[in-house]
Design an enzyme around this catalytic site. Structure first.
Site, PDB file in Angstrom:
ATOM      1  N   CYS A   1     -13.363 -22.549  -1.018  1.00  0.00           N
ATOM      2  CA  CYS A   1     -13.698 -23.750  -1.772  1.00  0.00           C
ATOM      3  C   CYS A   1     -13.825 -24.913  -0.807  1.00  0.00           C
ATOM      4  CB  CYS A   1     -12.576 -24.017  -2.782  1.00  0.00           C
ATOM      5  SG  CYS A   1     -12.827 -25.490  -3.776  1.00  0.00           S
ATOM      6  N   LEU A   2     -14.842 -25.751  -1.010  1.00  0.00           N
ATOM      7  CA  LEU A   2     -15.018 -26.909  -0.127  1.00  0.00           C
ATOM      8  C   LEU A   2     -13.840 -27.874  -0.235  1.00  0.00           C
ATOM      9  CD1 LEU A   2     -18.836 -27.646  -0.663  1.00  0.00           C
ATOM     10  CD2 LEU A   2     -17.757 -26.482   1.283  1.00  0.00           C
TER      11      LEU A   2
ATOM     12  N   GLY B   1     -21.538 -23.697  -4.090  1.00  0.00           N
ATOM     13  CA  GLY B   1     -21.386 -24.363  -5.372  1.00  0.00           C
ATOM     14  C   GLY B   1     -20.571 -25.634  -5.227  1.00  0.00           C
TER      15      GLY B   1
ATOM     16  N   HIS C   1     -13.069 -26.021 -11.836  1.00  0.00           N
ATOM     17  CA  HIS C   1     -12.932 -27.374 -11.279  1.00  0.00           C
ATOM     18  C   HIS C   1     -13.021 -28.432 -12.385  1.00  0.00           C
ATOM     19  CE1 HIS C   1     -12.669 -26.907  -6.968  1.00  0.00           C
ATOM     20  NE2 HIS C   1     -13.753 -26.153  -6.904  1.00  0.00           N
TER      21      HIS C   1
HETATM   22 NI    NI Z   1     -14.349 -24.953  -5.293  1.00  0.00          NI
END
Ligand code: NI
Length: 171
Positions: A91-92, A46, A137
């Site tokens: 999370c990226l 995502g 986010h």
């Molecule tokens: Ni994230």
């Protein structure tokens, strides 16, 4: 299409509250396509626009095994939620760290697609977790905010060190 740069914690720009999309034009489609390409390139499940420094309420998700079932949610809103489950999240924007986080088990979400057409989706399991994570986010929230301040500081220190080595400006 192009691969966008992903902001990394503790970059303050990740704390920006995103604005709703009101005009569904070519710019929105380009943003969605670039976000999808970026998400697939980084092997994420995502991505929220906030993470690529675009402060509009757009998220893309693909939790399928073959990475061929993407979902785009614009101006998403949780209209129902119940249950609670704890899942390991990553999370990226917080690369290399995985921690357990509590989320609602089941959610019902109202959103729009990239053409501005409204739809509803019910989700549980990984998809539910992912939607809640990405929606956070858009409000400037990260999964590390759910951790103890000790854990969060430890992650910040490690990432600060890596960013310094890379000569990255994280503001
Ligand atoms: Ni994230």
């Amino acid at each position: 299409m192009s691969i966008l740069t992903i902001l990394e914690f503790p970059d303050k720009r990740l704390r920006t509250k995103a604005k709703e999309i009101t005009v569904f034009d070519g710019k929105v489609k380009t943003l969605v396509n670039n976000m999808l390409e970026t998400m697939y390139d980084y092997k994420g499940v995502g991505l929220a626009a906030t993470q690529v420094n675009v402060h509009q309420r757009v998220i893309v998700i693909d939790v399928s095994e073959d990475k061929n079932e993407h979902l785009c949610l614009i101006n998403p809103l949780i209209i129902e939620k119940d249950g609670e489950e704890e899942t390991e999240e990553g999370c990226l924007s917080v690369p290399g760290f995985f921690e357990m986080v509590y989320r609602a088990e089941h959610i019902k979400v109202k959103a729009m697609d990239k053409d501005g057409k409204p739809f509803e989706i019910e989700a549980k399991g990984l998809l539910s977790v992912c939607i809640q994570h990405e929606m956070d986010h858009l409000d400037g929230k990260l999964f590390v905010d759910y951790l103890s301040s000790f854990k969060r500081k430890r992650i910040k220190t490690k990432l600060d060190k890596i960013h310094k080595q890379e000569g990255k400006n994280t503001k």
